[in-house]
Write an enzyme that holds these catalytic residues in place. Structure first.
Site, short mmCIF file in Angstrom:
data_model
loop_
_atom_site.label_atom_id
_atom_site.label_comp_id
_atom_site.label_asym_id
_atom_site.label_seq_id
_atom_site.Cartn_x
_atom_site.Cartn_y
_atom_site.Cartn_z
N GLU A 202 -5.19 1.34 2.39
CA GLU A 202 -5.02 0.19 3.30
C GLU A 202 -5.20 0.62 4.74
O GLU A 202 -5.63 -0.17 5.58
CB GLU A 202 -3.62 -0.41 3.12
N GLU A 203 -4.90 1.88 5.03
CA GLU A 203 -4.91 2.35 6.42
C GLU A 203 -6.29 2.75 6.93
O GLU A 203 -6.42 3.17 8.08
CB GLU A 203 -3.95 3.54 6.58
N ASP B 186 6.19 1.48 6.79
CA ASP B 186 4.79 1.06 6.61
C ASP B 186 4.17 1.85 5.48
O ASP B 186 3.51 2.85 5.71
CB ASP B 186 4.03 1.27 7.93
N HIS C 219 3.62 4.31 12.59
CA HIS C 219 2.54 5.13 13.18
C HIS C 219 3.05 5.99 14.34
O HIS C 219 2.25 6.64 15.02
CB HIS C 219 1.34 4.27 13.64
N HIS D 10 0.84 -1.21 0.00
CA HIS D 10 0.00 0.00 0.00
C HIS D 10 0.87 1.24 0.00
O HIS D 10 1.92 1.30 0.65
CB HIS D 10 -0.98 0.01 1.17
N GLU E 185 4.36 -5.95 3.91
CA GLU E 185 4.29 -5.12 5.12
C GLU E 185 5.57 -5.35 5.94
O GLU E 185 6.26 -6.35 5.76
CB GLU E 185 3.07 -5.53 5.96
N ASP F 289 -0.45 4.36 0.68
CA ASP F 289 -0.97 5.36 1.61
C ASP F 289 -0.26 5.24 2.96
O ASP F 289 0.21 4.17 3.34
CB ASP F 289 -2.49 5.23 1.79
#
Ligand SMILES: [Zn+2]
Length: 448
Positions: free
Chosen positions: A169-170, A135, A391, A102, A193, A104
Protein backbone atom coordinates in the site's frame (compact mmCIF):
# COMPACT_ATOMS: atom_id res chain seq x y z
CA UNK A 1 -28.68 -9.13 18.46
CA UNK A 2 -28.51 -5.90 20.45
CA UNK A 3 -25.91 -3.17 20.12
CA UNK A 4 -24.97 -3.77 23.74
CA UNK A 5 -24.25 -7.45 23.21
CA UNK A 6 -22.07 -6.61 20.24
CA UNK A 7 -20.17 -3.83 22.03
CA UNK A 8 -19.51 -6.13 25.00
CA UNK A 9 -18.38 -9.01 22.79
CA UNK A 10 -15.90 -6.75 20.99
CA UNK A 11 -14.61 -5.30 24.26
CA UNK A 12 -13.93 -8.89 25.37
CA UNK A 13 -11.55 -9.21 22.38
CA UNK A 14 -9.38 -6.30 23.55
CA UNK A 15 -6.52 -8.50 24.78
CA UNK A 16 -6.67 -10.67 21.67
CA UNK A 17 -6.44 -7.56 19.48
CA UNK A 18 -3.59 -6.10 21.52
CA UNK A 19 -1.62 -9.36 21.32
CA UNK A 20 -2.19 -9.50 17.55
CA UNK A 21 -1.09 -5.88 17.19
CA UNK A 22 2.10 -6.52 19.19
CA UNK A 23 2.92 -9.59 17.06
CA UNK A 24 2.41 -7.52 13.91
CA UNK A 25 4.58 -4.62 15.12
CA UNK A 26 7.39 -7.05 15.98
CA UNK A 27 7.38 -8.17 12.33
CA UNK A 28 9.30 -5.43 10.45
CA UNK A 29 7.19 -5.56 7.31
CA UNK A 30 9.03 -3.02 5.17
CA UNK A 31 8.98 -3.37 1.38
CA UNK A 32 10.23 -6.85 0.48
CA UNK A 33 9.81 -8.20 4.02
CA UNK A 34 6.03 -8.22 4.30
CA UNK A 35 5.64 -11.95 4.65
CA UNK A 36 6.41 -12.18 8.37
CA UNK A 37 3.34 -10.00 8.92
CA UNK A 38 1.22 -12.00 6.50
CA UNK A 39 2.03 -15.17 8.43
CA UNK A 40 0.72 -13.44 11.56
CA UNK A 41 -2.44 -12.33 9.77
CA UNK A 42 -3.09 -15.77 8.30
CA UNK A 43 -2.96 -17.21 11.83
CA UNK A 44 -5.24 -14.44 13.10
CA UNK A 45 -7.84 -15.07 10.40
CA UNK A 46 -7.71 -18.80 11.17
CA UNK A 47 -8.20 -17.92 14.83
CA UNK A 48 -11.41 -16.16 13.78
CA UNK A 49 -12.61 -19.53 12.49
CA UNK A 50 -12.03 -18.53 8.87
CA UNK A 51 -9.96 -20.11 6.14
CA UNK A 52 -7.16 -17.78 5.05
CA UNK A 53 -6.36 -17.86 1.34
CA UNK A 54 -3.24 -16.46 -0.33
CA UNK A 55 -3.62 -13.99 -3.18
CA UNK A 56 -0.11 -13.87 -4.71
CA UNK A 57 1.04 -10.78 -6.57
CA UNK A 58 1.48 -11.50 -10.27
CA UNK A 59 3.77 -9.04 -12.04
CA UNK A 60 2.38 -9.75 -15.51
CA UNK A 61 -1.22 -9.17 -14.48
CA UNK A 62 -0.33 -6.02 -12.55
CA UNK A 63 1.79 -4.47 -15.30
CA UNK A 64 -1.12 -4.52 -17.73
CA UNK A 65 -3.79 -3.48 -15.27
CA UNK A 66 -5.66 -0.20 -15.18
CA UNK A 67 -4.58 1.76 -12.12
CA UNK A 68 -1.22 0.00 -11.82
CA UNK A 69 1.97 1.91 -11.04
CA UNK A 70 5.41 1.25 -12.53
CA UNK A 71 7.68 -0.90 -10.38
CA UNK A 72 11.22 -2.15 -10.81
CA UNK A 73 11.38 -4.67 -7.99
CA UNK A 74 10.57 -8.35 -7.85
CA UNK A 75 7.16 -9.31 -6.48
CA UNK A 76 7.67 -13.09 -6.68
CA UNK A 77 6.63 -14.67 -3.39
CA UNK A 78 4.59 -11.69 -2.22
CA UNK A 79 1.06 -12.42 -1.14
CA UNK A 80 -2.06 -10.85 0.21
CA UNK A 81 -4.02 -12.91 2.70
CA UNK A 82 -7.80 -12.88 2.48
CA UNK A 83 -10.43 -14.73 4.47
CA UNK A 84 -14.11 -14.81 3.65
CA UNK A 85 -16.84 -15.17 6.22
CA UNK A 86 -19.55 -16.66 4.02
CA UNK A 87 -23.23 -15.80 4.23
CA UNK A 88 -25.43 -18.27 6.09
CA UNK A 89 -28.25 -17.66 3.65
CA UNK A 90 -28.83 -14.91 1.18
CA UNK A 91 -31.00 -12.31 2.83
CA UNK A 92 -32.83 -9.51 1.13
CA UNK A 93 -31.18 -6.18 1.81
CA UNK A 94 -27.94 -7.65 3.14
CA UNK A 95 -24.88 -6.39 1.32
CA UNK A 96 -21.41 -7.81 1.01
CA UNK A 97 -18.40 -6.10 2.51
CA UNK A 98 -14.64 -5.99 2.35
CA UNK A 99 -12.63 -4.95 5.40
CA UNK A 100 -9.16 -4.09 4.15
CA UNK A 101 -5.85 -3.20 5.75
CA UNK A 102 -2.23 -3.10 4.64
CA UNK A 103 0.49 -5.02 6.45
CA UNK A 104 3.45 -3.18 4.89
CA UNK A 105 5.11 -0.31 6.72
CA UNK A 106 7.51 2.45 5.77
CA UNK A 107 11.08 2.25 7.16
CA UNK A 108 11.70 3.76 10.63
CA UNK A 109 13.13 7.01 9.11
CA UNK A 110 15.94 7.34 11.68
CA UNK A 111 16.20 4.66 14.34
CA UNK A 112 18.48 6.78 16.55
CA UNK A 113 15.72 9.35 16.97
CA UNK A 114 13.26 6.82 18.40
CA UNK A 115 12.94 6.74 22.18
CA UNK A 116 11.47 3.19 22.02
CA UNK A 117 12.66 0.52 19.58
CA UNK A 118 10.65 0.84 16.33
CA UNK A 119 9.80 -2.88 16.29
CA UNK A 120 9.57 -3.36 20.04
CA UNK A 121 5.79 -2.95 20.44
CA UNK A 122 6.35 -1.16 23.75
CA UNK A 123 3.15 -0.37 25.63
CA UNK A 124 2.81 2.69 27.86
CA UNK A 125 -0.66 3.32 29.24
CA UNK A 126 -3.11 3.48 26.35
CA UNK A 127 -0.35 3.81 23.74
CA UNK A 128 1.46 1.09 21.85
CA UNK A 129 4.63 2.28 20.12
CA UNK A 130 6.18 1.05 16.93
CA UNK A 131 6.59 1.56 13.22
CA UNK A 132 3.29 0.61 11.66
CA UNK A 133 1.46 0.42 15.00
CA UNK A 134 -0.91 3.11 13.73
CA UNK A 135 -0.32 2.87 9.98
CA UNK A 136 -1.95 0.48 10.06
CA UNK A 137 -1.50 -2.65 12.10
CA UNK A 138 -3.99 -1.58 14.77
CA UNK A 139 -6.53 -1.27 11.95
CA UNK A 140 -5.83 -4.86 10.89
CA UNK A 141 -6.24 -6.00 14.50
CA UNK A 142 -9.49 -4.03 14.85
CA UNK A 143 -11.14 -5.52 11.77
CA UNK A 144 -10.14 -9.03 12.77
CA UNK A 145 -11.29 -8.44 16.36
CA UNK A 146 -14.68 -7.21 15.16
CA UNK A 147 -15.24 -10.31 13.06
CA UNK A 148 -13.96 -12.62 15.81
CA UNK A 149 -16.44 -11.10 18.25
CA UNK A 150 -19.39 -11.35 15.86
CA UNK A 151 -18.58 -14.95 15.00
CA UNK A 152 -18.38 -15.74 18.68
CA UNK A 153 -21.86 -14.34 19.07
CA UNK A 154 -23.10 -16.49 16.19
CA UNK A 155 -24.24 -13.54 14.08
CA UNK A 156 -26.02 -14.88 11.00
CA UNK A 157 -24.79 -13.23 7.82
CA UNK A 158 -26.99 -12.46 4.84
CA UNK A 159 -24.04 -11.49 2.63
CA UNK A 160 -20.35 -12.37 2.84
CA UNK A 161 -17.74 -10.32 4.67
CA UNK A 162 -14.16 -10.59 3.48
CA UNK A 163 -11.08 -9.66 5.49
CA UNK A 164 -8.09 -8.58 3.40
CA UNK A 165 -4.51 -8.09 4.60
CA UNK A 166 -2.66 -6.60 1.64
CA UNK A 167 0.92 -5.64 0.75
CA UNK A 168 2.47 -2.68 -1.06
CA UNK A 169 0.00 0.00 0.00
CA UNK A 170 2.90 2.32 0.76
CA UNK A 171 4.41 2.23 -2.75
CA UNK A 172 1.96 1.07 -5.44
CA UNK A 173 -1.25 -0.29 -3.95
CA UNK A 174 -0.67 -3.44 -5.95
CA UNK A 175 -1.76 -5.74 -3.13
CA UNK A 176 -5.28 -4.34 -3.15
CA UNK A 177 -5.25 -4.14 -6.95
CA UNK A 178 -4.30 -7.82 -7.21
CA UNK A 179 -7.22 -8.77 -4.95
CA UNK A 180 -9.56 -6.94 -7.32
CA UNK A 181 -7.94 -8.50 -10.40
CA UNK A 182 -8.53 -11.91 -8.83
CA UNK A 183 -12.23 -11.19 -8.45
CA UNK A 184 -12.42 -10.34 -4.75
CA UNK A 185 -15.21 -7.81 -4.85
CA UNK A 186 -18.05 -6.62 -2.61
CA UNK A 187 -20.78 -4.00 -2.38
CA UNK A 188 -18.56 -1.76 -0.24
CA UNK A 189 -15.16 -1.56 1.39
CA UNK A 190 -13.90 -0.08 4.64
CA UNK A 191 -10.15 0.46 4.98
CA UNK A 192 -9.13 0.71 8.62
CA UNK A 193 -6.41 3.31 8.13
CA UNK A 194 -5.76 5.51 11.20
CA UNK A 195 -8.53 8.00 10.49
CA UNK A 196 -10.35 8.42 13.82
CA UNK A 197 -13.45 10.53 14.51
CA UNK A 198 -14.20 10.83 10.83
CA UNK A 199 -14.74 8.94 7.63
CA UNK A 200 -12.34 9.82 4.83
CA UNK A 201 -14.30 10.13 1.62
CA UNK A 202 -11.81 11.90 -0.68
CA UNK A 203 -8.10 11.57 -1.32
CA UNK A 204 -5.46 12.96 -3.65
CA UNK A 205 -3.56 11.13 -6.35
CA UNK A 206 0.17 10.57 -5.92
CA UNK A 207 3.11 10.44 -8.34
CA UNK A 208 6.55 9.13 -7.49
CA UNK A 209 9.31 10.31 -9.80
CA UNK A 210 13.06 10.10 -9.76
CA UNK A 211 15.34 12.66 -11.38
CA UNK A 212 18.70 11.22 -12.41
CA UNK A 213 21.29 13.98 -12.80
CA UNK A 214 24.74 13.51 -14.36
CA UNK A 215 27.63 15.67 -13.27
CA UNK A 216 31.30 15.78 -14.28
CA UNK A 217 33.66 14.26 -11.70
CA UNK A 218 36.96 15.92 -10.82
CA UNK A 219 39.33 16.22 -7.88
CA UNK A 220 37.70 18.28 -5.16
CA UNK A 221 40.88 20.37 -4.82
CA UNK A 222 40.09 21.93 -8.18
CA UNK A 223 36.31 21.99 -7.85
CA UNK A 224 36.32 25.75 -8.33
CA UNK A 225 37.58 25.28 -11.90
CA UNK A 226 36.88 21.66 -12.83
CA UNK A 227 33.93 19.31 -12.80
CA UNK A 228 30.23 19.81 -12.31
CA UNK A 229 28.60 18.67 -9.09
CA UNK A 230 25.49 16.53 -9.68
CA UNK A 231 24.31 16.95 -6.09
CA UNK A 232 24.25 20.72 -6.42
CA UNK A 233 22.57 20.45 -9.82
CA UNK A 234 19.87 18.28 -8.25
CA UNK A 235 19.34 21.09 -5.75
CA UNK A 236 18.62 23.48 -8.62
CA UNK A 237 16.13 20.99 -10.09
CA UNK A 238 14.40 20.73 -6.71
CA UNK A 239 14.07 24.50 -6.55
CA UNK A 240 12.33 24.49 -9.94
CA UNK A 241 10.01 21.72 -8.74
CA UNK A 242 9.06 23.89 -5.75
CA UNK A 243 7.79 26.39 -8.29
CA UNK A 244 5.56 23.73 -9.83
CA UNK A 245 4.29 22.81 -6.35
CA UNK A 246 3.29 26.46 -5.76
CA UNK A 247 1.39 26.48 -9.07
CA UNK A 248 -0.45 23.30 -8.13
CA UNK A 249 -1.58 24.82 -4.84
CA UNK A 250 -2.75 28.11 -6.38
CA UNK A 251 -6.44 27.32 -6.85
CA UNK A 252 -7.51 24.06 -5.18
CA UNK A 253 -10.94 22.67 -6.07
CA UNK A 254 -13.40 21.73 -3.29
CA UNK A 255 -13.05 20.08 -0.81
CA UNK A 256 -9.34 20.90 -1.00
CA UNK A 257 -10.00 24.65 -0.97
CA UNK A 258 -10.28 24.25 2.82
CA UNK A 259 -6.57 23.39 3.00
CA UNK A 260 -3.83 26.01 2.98
CA UNK A 261 -1.42 23.71 1.13
CA UNK A 262 -3.07 20.48 -0.08
CA UNK A 263 -0.46 19.44 -2.64
CA UNK A 264 2.88 18.54 -1.13
CA UNK A 265 6.10 17.90 -2.98
CA UNK A 266 8.39 15.74 -0.88
CA UNK A 267 11.99 15.04 -1.79
CA UNK A 268 12.14 11.77 0.13
CA UNK A 269 15.49 10.30 -0.91
CA UNK A 270 18.58 11.88 -2.36
CA UNK A 271 21.45 9.63 -3.40
CA UNK A 272 24.56 10.87 -5.10
CA UNK A 273 28.31 10.91 -5.33
CA UNK A 274 30.78 8.21 -4.31
CA UNK A 275 33.70 9.97 -2.64
CA UNK A 276 33.98 12.97 -0.34
CA UNK A 277 36.93 14.41 -2.29
CA UNK A 278 35.39 13.81 -5.72
CA UNK A 279 33.01 16.25 -7.40
CA UNK A 280 29.79 14.21 -7.47
CA UNK A 281 29.29 12.54 -10.85
CA UNK A 282 25.69 11.48 -10.33
CA UNK A 283 22.71 12.18 -8.14
CA UNK A 284 19.18 10.84 -7.96
CA UNK A 285 16.43 12.90 -6.41
CA UNK A 286 13.36 10.80 -5.50
CA UNK A 287 10.18 12.80 -5.01
CA UNK A 288 6.53 12.38 -4.16
CA UNK A 289 3.99 14.84 -5.56
CA UNK A 290 0.18 14.88 -5.44
CA UNK A 291 -2.74 15.84 -7.66
CA UNK A 292 -6.43 16.47 -6.99
CA UNK A 293 -9.20 13.93 -7.61
CA UNK A 294 -10.28 14.15 -11.24
CA UNK A 295 -6.79 15.10 -12.39
CA UNK A 296 -4.62 12.66 -14.29
CA UNK A 297 -1.30 11.54 -12.83
CA UNK A 298 -0.09 11.28 -16.45
CA UNK A 299 -0.73 15.00 -16.92
CA UNK A 300 1.12 15.67 -13.66
CA UNK A 301 4.05 13.62 -14.93
CA UNK A 302 4.15 15.80 -18.08
CA UNK A 303 4.33 18.93 -15.94
CA UNK A 304 7.14 17.44 -13.88
CA UNK A 305 9.09 16.62 -17.04
CA UNK A 306 8.52 20.10 -18.46
CA UNK A 307 9.71 21.64 -15.18
CA UNK A 308 12.88 19.53 -15.11
CA UNK A 309 13.51 20.33 -18.78
CA UNK A 310 13.17 24.06 -18.06
CA UNK A 311 15.60 23.82 -15.14
CA UNK A 312 18.07 21.93 -17.31
CA UNK A 313 17.77 24.52 -20.07
CA UNK A 314 18.97 27.18 -17.64
CA UNK A 315 22.30 25.41 -17.15
CA UNK A 316 24.25 24.39 -20.29
CA UNK A 317 26.02 21.73 -18.26
CA UNK A 318 22.69 19.89 -18.03
CA UNK A 319 22.11 19.96 -21.78
CA UNK A 320 21.83 16.76 -23.78
CA UNK A 321 19.69 14.75 -21.40
CA UNK A 322 21.87 15.02 -18.31
CA UNK A 323 18.77 15.46 -16.11
CA UNK A 324 16.25 12.70 -16.76
CA UNK A 325 12.91 11.83 -15.13
CA UNK A 326 12.15 8.20 -14.38
CA UNK A 327 9.10 6.58 -12.78
CA UNK A 328 9.05 3.80 -10.22
CA UNK A 329 6.26 3.45 -7.67
CA UNK A 330 3.02 5.41 -7.21
CA UNK A 331 1.37 6.81 -10.31
CA UNK A 332 -2.20 6.99 -9.14
CA UNK A 333 -5.29 9.11 -9.40
CA UNK A 334 -7.24 10.68 -6.55
CA UNK A 335 -10.81 9.64 -5.80
CA UNK A 336 -13.92 10.64 -3.92
CA UNK A 337 -17.03 8.89 -2.64
CA UNK A 338 -20.38 10.72 -2.50
CA UNK A 339 -21.45 11.77 0.98
CA UNK A 340 -24.87 10.16 0.48
CA UNK A 341 -23.48 6.74 -0.42
CA UNK A 342 -25.30 4.05 1.59
CA UNK A 343 -21.87 2.95 2.90
CA UNK A 344 -21.14 6.42 4.27
CA UNK A 345 -24.55 6.72 5.91
CA UNK A 346 -24.56 3.22 7.39
CA UNK A 347 -21.02 3.41 8.77
CA UNK A 348 -21.86 6.87 10.11
CA UNK A 349 -24.96 5.41 11.81
CA UNK A 350 -22.86 2.72 13.48
CA UNK A 351 -20.33 5.32 14.59
CA UNK A 352 -23.09 7.50 16.02
CA UNK A 353 -24.54 4.63 18.05
CA UNK A 354 -21.14 4.00 19.62
CA UNK A 355 -20.02 7.60 20.08
CA UNK A 356 -23.24 9.63 20.34
CA UNK A 357 -22.40 11.91 17.42
CA UNK A 358 -21.90 11.62 13.73
CA UNK A 359 -18.40 11.32 12.30
CA UNK A 360 -17.13 14.17 10.19
CA UNK A 361 -16.64 13.43 6.51
CA UNK A 362 -13.23 14.61 5.42
CA UNK A 363 -10.74 14.68 2.60
CA UNK A 364 -7.13 13.62 3.01
CA UNK A 365 -3.98 14.98 1.38
CA UNK A 366 -2.59 11.44 1.24
CA UNK A 367 -3.47 8.46 -0.94
CA UNK A 368 -4.81 5.08 0.25
CA UNK A 369 -5.88 1.83 -1.39
CA UNK A 370 -9.45 3.19 -1.50
CA UNK A 371 -8.83 4.42 -5.05
CA UNK A 372 -8.57 0.87 -6.42
CA UNK A 373 -11.97 -0.07 -5.01
CA UNK A 374 -13.58 3.18 -6.15
CA UNK A 375 -12.17 2.70 -9.66
CA UNK A 376 -13.71 -0.79 -9.65
CA UNK A 377 -17.12 0.64 -8.74
CA UNK A 378 -16.92 -0.32 -5.06
CA UNK A 379 -17.48 2.60 -2.67
CA UNK A 380 -14.61 2.70 -0.17
CA UNK A 381 -13.90 4.89 2.85
CA UNK A 382 -11.20 4.99 5.51
CA UNK A 383 -11.96 4.79 9.21
CA UNK A 384 -9.79 3.48 12.02
CA UNK A 385 -7.84 3.89 15.25
CA UNK A 386 -6.19 7.04 16.56
CA UNK A 387 -2.50 7.17 15.73
CA UNK A 388 0.23 9.75 16.13
CA UNK A 389 3.44 10.40 14.22
CA UNK A 390 2.83 7.95 11.38
CA UNK A 391 5.88 7.91 9.06
CA UNK A 392 7.63 9.79 11.88
CA UNK A 393 9.57 8.70 14.97
CA UNK A 394 7.89 7.20 18.04
CA UNK A 395 4.80 6.31 16.00
CA UNK A 396 2.10 5.14 18.39
CA UNK A 397 -1.53 4.08 18.44
CA UNK A 398 -4.22 4.33 21.08
CA UNK A 399 -5.32 0.86 22.20
CA UNK A 400 -8.71 2.08 23.40
CA UNK A 401 -9.34 3.63 19.98
CA UNK A 402 -8.50 0.28 18.40
CA UNK A 403 -11.25 -1.36 20.47
CA UNK A 404 -13.67 1.47 19.69
CA UNK A 405 -12.92 1.09 16.00
CA UNK A 406 -13.68 -2.63 16.25
CA UNK A 407 -16.93 -1.85 18.03
CA UNK A 408 -18.09 0.53 15.31
CA UNK A 409 -17.06 -1.98 12.65
CA UNK A 410 -18.95 -4.79 14.37
CA UNK A 411 -22.16 -2.75 14.60
CA UNK A 412 -21.71 -1.82 10.95
CA UNK A 413 -21.11 -5.41 9.81
CA UNK A 414 -24.29 -6.51 11.61
CA UNK A 415 -26.27 -3.68 9.95
CA UNK A 416 -24.75 -4.00 6.50
CA UNK A 417 -24.25 -7.73 6.02
CA UNK A 418 -26.30 -9.35 8.77
CA UNK A 419 -29.20 -11.65 7.86
CA UNK A 420 -32.79 -10.66 8.52
CA UNK A 421 -34.27 -13.07 11.00
CA UNK A 422 -37.98 -13.78 11.15
CA UNK A 423 -39.82 -11.99 13.94
CA UNK A 424 -37.10 -9.39 14.46
CA UNK A 425 -36.45 -6.09 12.89
CA UNK A 426 -33.79 -7.16 10.46
CA UNK A 427 -30.80 -4.88 10.50
CA UNK A 428 -30.55 -4.57 6.75
CA UNK A 429 -34.25 -3.87 6.27
CA UNK A 430 -34.26 -1.56 9.26
CA UNK A 431 -31.54 0.40 7.56
CA UNK A 432 -33.57 0.88 4.43
CA UNK A 433 -36.56 2.18 6.33
CA UNK A 434 -34.61 4.47 8.56
CA UNK A 435 -34.91 8.18 8.02
CA UNK A 436 -31.27 9.05 7.55
CA UNK A 437 -29.67 12.21 8.77
CA UNK A 438 -28.09 14.38 6.19
CA UNK A 439 -24.40 14.33 6.92
CA UNK A 440 -22.21 17.34 6.62
CA UNK A 441 -18.51 17.16 7.19
CA UNK A 442 -16.71 19.63 9.36
CA UNK A 443 -13.71 21.28 7.85
CA UNK A 444 -11.47 18.58 6.49
CA UNK A 445 -8.23 17.85 8.21
CA UNK A 446 -5.21 16.41 6.49
CA UNK A 447 -4.06 12.98 7.54
CA UNK A 448 -1.22 10.77 6.64
ZN1 LIG B 1 -1.59 3.42 5.73
Amino acid sequence: MTDEAILDAVAAQARWMEALLADLVRAPTVLGAEDAGQAVMARAFADCGLEPVDVPLRADALRGAEGASPFSWDVVGKRNVVATWPADAEAEGARSLILNGHVDVVPPAAEHLWTRPPYGAVREGDWLYGRGAGDMKAGLAAMAGAVRALRGLGLPLGAPVQLQSVVEEECTGHGALQCLLDGHRADACVITEPHPDHLTVAQVGVLWFHVDVDGVPAHAARADRLGFNAIEAAGAVLEALRGLEAELNADPPPPYDAFAHPINLNPGIVAGGDWTSTVAASCTLSCRLACFPGESPDALAERVEATVARAAAEDPRLAGGRARVRYDGFRCEGCAVAEDEPLVRALGDAYERRHGERPALVATTATTDARHFVRAGIPAVCFGPRAERIHGVDERVSLSSMVETAQVLALFVRDWSGAIRPGSEGPARGKEEKDHHVVHGREPAGRG
